[in-house]
Write an enzyme that holds these catalytic residues in place. Sequence first.
Site, mmCIF file in Angstrom:
data_model
loop_
_atom_site.group_PDB
_atom_site.id
_atom_site.type_symbol
_atom_site.label_atom_id
_atom_site.label_comp_id
_atom_site.label_asym_id
_atom_site.label_seq_id
_atom_site.Cartn_x
_atom_site.Cartn_y
_atom_site.Cartn_z
ATOM 1 N N LYS A 1 -4.284 -1.332 -1.309
ATOM 2 C CA LYS A 1 -3.406 -1.214 0.952
ATOM 3 C C LYS A 1 -4.633 -1.890 2.064
ATOM 4 O O LYS A 1 -4.170 -3.716 2.130
ATOM 5 C CB LYS A 1 -3.630 0.153 0.761
ATOM 6 C CG LYS A 1 -2.660 0.693 -0.254
ATOM 7 C CD LYS A 1 -2.135 2.148 0.048
ATOM 8 C CE LYS A 1 -1.204 3.148 -0.964
ATOM 9 N NZ LYS A 1 0.583 2.094 -1.297
ATOM 10 N N TYR B 1 -1.387 11.098 -7.458
ATOM 11 C CA TYR B 1 -0.497 9.730 -8.611
ATOM 12 C C TYR B 1 -1.909 8.473 -7.915
ATOM 13 O O TYR B 1 -2.388 8.016 -7.031
ATOM 14 C CB TYR B 1 0.155 8.773 -7.339
ATOM 15 C CG TYR B 1 1.074 7.945 -7.933
ATOM 16 C CD1 TYR B 1 0.741 7.066 -6.528
ATOM 17 C CD2 TYR B 1 1.227 7.607 -8.687
ATOM 18 C CE1 TYR B 1 1.101 5.146 -7.102
ATOM 19 C CE2 TYR B 1 2.018 6.758 -9.854
ATOM 20 C CZ TYR B 1 2.138 5.745 -9.247
ATOM 21 O OH TYR B 1 2.651 4.433 -9.141
ATOM 22 N N ASP C 1 -10.223 8.057 -5.932
ATOM 23 C CA ASP C 1 -9.345 7.019 -5.480
ATOM 24 C C ASP C 1 -9.047 7.354 -3.714
ATOM 25 O O ASP C 1 -8.506 8.124 -3.261
ATOM 26 C CB ASP C 1 -8.325 7.563 -5.799
ATOM 27 C CG ASP C 1 -6.658 6.674 -5.994
ATOM 28 O OD1 ASP C 1 -5.819 6.226 -7.038
ATOM 29 O OD2 ASP C 1 -6.498 5.818 -4.953
HETATM 30 P P1 KE4 Z 1 -0.544 0.268 -6.087
HETATM 31 O O1 KE4 Z 1 -0.382 -0.137 -7.584
HETATM 32 O O2 KE4 Z 1 1.494 0.347 -6.060
HETATM 33 O O3 KE4 Z 1 -0.692 -0.880 -5.859
HETATM 34 O O4 KE4 Z 1 -1.178 1.235 -5.858
HETATM 35 C C1 KE4 Z 1 -0.800 2.811 -7.214
HETATM 36 C C2 KE4 Z 1 -2.073 3.478 -6.033
HETATM 37 C C3 KE4 Z 1 -2.875 4.434 -6.574
HETATM 38 N N1 KE4 Z 1 -3.535 4.929 -5.921
HETATM 39 C C4 KE4 Z 1 -2.865 5.742 -4.342
HETATM 40 C C5 KE4 Z 1 -3.910 7.137 -4.235
HETATM 41 C C6 KE4 Z 1 -1.503 5.284 -4.249
HETATM 42 O O5 KE4 Z 1 -1.291 5.704 -3.702
HETATM 43 C C7 KE4 Z 1 -1.191 4.290 -5.114
HETATM 44 C C8 KE4 Z 1 0.302 3.434 -4.483
HETATM 45 N N2 KE4 Z 1 1.237 4.884 -3.361
HETATM 46 C C9 KE4 Z 1 2.504 4.280 -3.119
HETATM 47 C C10 KE4 Z 1 3.448 5.413 -2.145
HETATM 48 N N3 KE4 Z 1 2.260 6.796 -2.083
HETATM 49 C C11 KE4 Z 1 2.952 2.913 -3.502
HETATM 50 C C12 KE4 Z 1 4.002 2.914 -2.756
HETATM 51 C C13 KE4 Z 1 5.116 2.633 -3.638
HETATM 52 O O6 KE4 Z 1 5.113 2.813 -4.884
HETATM 53 O O7 KE4 Z 1 5.798 1.483 -4.706
#
Ligand code: KE4
Length: 427
Positions: free
Chosen positions: A266, A143, A238
């Site tokens: 993060k 993701y 990523d």
């Molecule tokens: P954000 O747009 O949520 O800050 O980041 C997206 C993203 C991009 N790349 C990786 C590897 C990620 O894990 C994420 C977001 N992670 C999720 C949980 N695994 C965020 C939690 C959520 O969607 O509320």
Amino acid sequence: MLTNSEKWFTRAKQFLPGGVNSPVRSFKAVGGAPPVFQRGEGAFLFDIDGNCYIDYVGSWGPLILGHAHPEVVEAVIAAVRNGTTFGAPTPAELELAELVVEALPSIEMVRFVNSGTEAAMSAIRLARGFTGRDKIIKFQGCYHGHADMLLAKAGSGVVSFGLPDSQGVPASVTQHTLTVPYNNLAAIEEIFAQFPNEIAAVTVEPIAGNMGVVLPQPKFLSGLRKLTQQHGALLIFDEVITGFRVAFGGAQSLYNVMPDLTCLGKIIGGGFPVGAYGGKKEIMEKLAPLGPVYQAGTLSGNPVAMAAGAATLRLLKRPGTYERLEMLGQKLARGISEAAKKNGVAVYQTRVGSMLCNFFTDGEVVDYDTALTSDTQFYRRYFHGMLQRGVYLAPSQFEASFVSLAHTETEIEQTIAAMSEALAKET
Ligand code: KE4
């Protein structure tokens, strides 16, 4: 008798779709109403009913120092006293940029944005602008945020054009996104053979953290590096989760594989909305205002978030940080394994440092399909058993758990004891 959290959540659902601002928080995968948190302190969360939990979600990864670390709080207060945002250059963004460039071996220049999604989508646009190509490859179960071109799911067959993985995403957008199984180098070779000179980039989580935690098999990452180099495509790591999580230099330093572009998020925001993407100067200088690839953001690099991120990275840089995270992660993993064995529960455990996952399956988990063999109903019961015992795990089998520097061996021991009870009850 409804708890305060339940009452609050019922009301929230009138104003916020699903009562949340991000779907996974809704407990849809595990059922029940989520606790509503008032406060976090170190390794602990406190909900509006006064319950205390040991936290292994850490806001999905940012809180490697735990909640409300005093030095981060101080840095944020000092910053906010000078104003919150200027939409203009500030010393804080340069300070964090220098820390990131110094830490990640493949990054010569970096651009800050406001989320991991923004980082991932901007890195793809930059790769397309730099190569003049349109197609991208991603891996099933990885993701990269919710940008249209990355919400693509696999069609039939090992190599397939991405089908929209969400309503509202036009097929015309995901048609350029090819999706293949994680750890499957042969599928990548096949794509490059089928579409020579058409692939702009391969984007990958070097350690997958969004289908549970799935580790790269030996030679997977170095194989991707070789193939992309051979075919003039960019390799994008990523590292939104793994950056500063698995090592100060991220997964790229752990596996010694250097991508062309890296996405971050993060941890580098220290709990504030920050994302970043960076890489070689030659590529990054394609970005406006220097080059023809446009990307912008009102609050990008805002001084308060930069201060939180810089304070966090300075603390992580201290000697012994990753050794301690490894010790705590290992202690937790070992305790979980023993508790599962004692109760005759099949668990396939994956871990890198302080990020880990327990798949309730008796098979090996190497990609999305094998992750899906997990018993999600069992996970659901286990999750609530742990929640009732004051341990807050990810409300989905397909997420990572995180240990922070605020956890001590006491919390780890309490967690293992809770797990033994929760598993005993389920078997
Ligand atoms: P954000 O747009 O949520 O800050 O980041 C997206 C993203 C991009 N790349 C990786 C590897 C990620 O894990 C994420 C977001 N992670 C999720 C949980 N695994 C965020 C939690 C959520 O969607 O509320």
